[in-house]
Design an enzyme around this catalytic site. Structure first.
Site, mmCIF file in Angstrom:
data_model
loop_
_atom_site.group_PDB
_atom_site.id
_atom_site.type_symbol
_atom_site.label_atom_id
_atom_site.label_comp_id
_atom_site.label_asym_id
_atom_site.label_seq_id
_atom_site.Cartn_x
_atom_site.Cartn_y
_atom_site.Cartn_z
ATOM 1 N N GLN A 32 -2.721 -7.613 8.454
ATOM 2 C CA GLN A 32 -1.538 -6.774 8.283
ATOM 3 C C GLN A 32 -1.200 -5.992 9.554
ATOM 4 O O GLN A 32 -0.081 -5.495 9.687
ATOM 5 C CB GLN A 32 -1.738 -5.789 7.136
ATOM 6 C CG GLN A 32 -1.792 -6.456 5.774
ATOM 7 C CD GLN A 32 -2.009 -5.428 4.689
ATOM 8 O OE1 GLN A 32 -3.146 -5.087 4.381
ATOM 9 N NE2 GLN A 32 -0.919 -4.935 4.139
ATOM 10 N N CYS A 36 2.177 -3.318 -1.861
ATOM 11 C CA CYS A 36 1.529 -3.672 -0.604
ATOM 12 C C CYS A 36 2.307 -3.064 0.554
ATOM 13 O O CYS A 36 3.541 -3.085 0.541
ATOM 14 C CB CYS A 36 1.486 -5.194 -0.469
ATOM 15 S SG CYS A 36 0.683 -5.802 1.024
ATOM 16 N N GLU A 61 -6.983 -7.128 -0.959
ATOM 17 C CA GLU A 61 -7.193 -7.141 0.497
ATOM 18 C C GLU A 61 -7.849 -8.437 0.965
ATOM 19 O O GLU A 61 -7.492 -8.967 2.017
ATOM 20 C CB GLU A 61 -8.010 -5.927 0.946
ATOM 21 C CG GLU A 61 -7.346 -4.586 0.675
ATOM 22 C CD GLU A 61 -5.922 -4.464 1.191
ATOM 23 O OE1 GLU A 61 -5.582 -5.068 2.234
ATOM 24 O OE2 GLU A 61 -5.132 -3.754 0.552
#
Length: 155
Positions: free
Chosen positions: A51, A90, A133
């Site tokens: 990310q 998210c 995750e």
């Protein structure tokens, strides 16, 4: 510490399978610190290295529970039990929420920042966060597996 840019859905970096981490060094520890700061600044409960544009198997999680900040290096889920559906969001998919089925209980094996092998059994929000995750490490977003998706606040 420094705030990192959080990649948004559509960025190809979020669709790659992450590489194992070979060693824990100062650079990795700084990245973990920066990821935690970025997660807290964005009111998140978890953040995976992909990310923030790093193709490595690293996540940070803080569900504001007795575990506090968890740093999971090369995490692997070794056990899953049960199933529960709940709403997820998210940082890479802002203002979108979806219903996702996850295992109710998981066991995860990982290395901590000292390079020591650890085991953790999790239920509830922590189990959900770990699975969410770790999906990032496989190039999966929650919207890829959600049964329904909606805009706006989590409900």
């Amino acid at each position: 510490m420094a705030l990192l840019e959080v990649m948004k859905a559509g960025n190809p970096a979020l669709k790659q399978i992450s590489e194992p981490i070979e060693r824990v060094d100062k650079k990795l520890k700084k990245l973990m610190d920066d990821m935690a700061e970025t997660m807290y600044e964005n009111d998140g409960v978890g953040l995976a290295a992909p990310q923030v544009g790093r193709n490595i198997r690293l996540v940070v999680i803080d569900c504001q529970d007795e575990h506090g900040l968890l740093e999971l290096i090369n995490p692997v889920i070794t056990y899953r039990e049960g199933a529960v559906v709940d709403t997820e969001g998210c940082l890479s998919v802002p203002d979108i929420y979806g219903e996702v089925e996850r295992a109710a209980k998981v066991k995860v094996e990982f290395m901590n920042r000292r390079g020591k092998r650890q085991h953790l059994t999790a239920t509830g929000l922590l189990a959900r966060c770990i699975q969410h995750e770790l999906d990032h490490l496989e190039g999966r977003l929650f919207i890829d597996i959600a049964t329904s998706v909606h805009r706006g606040s989590q409900s």
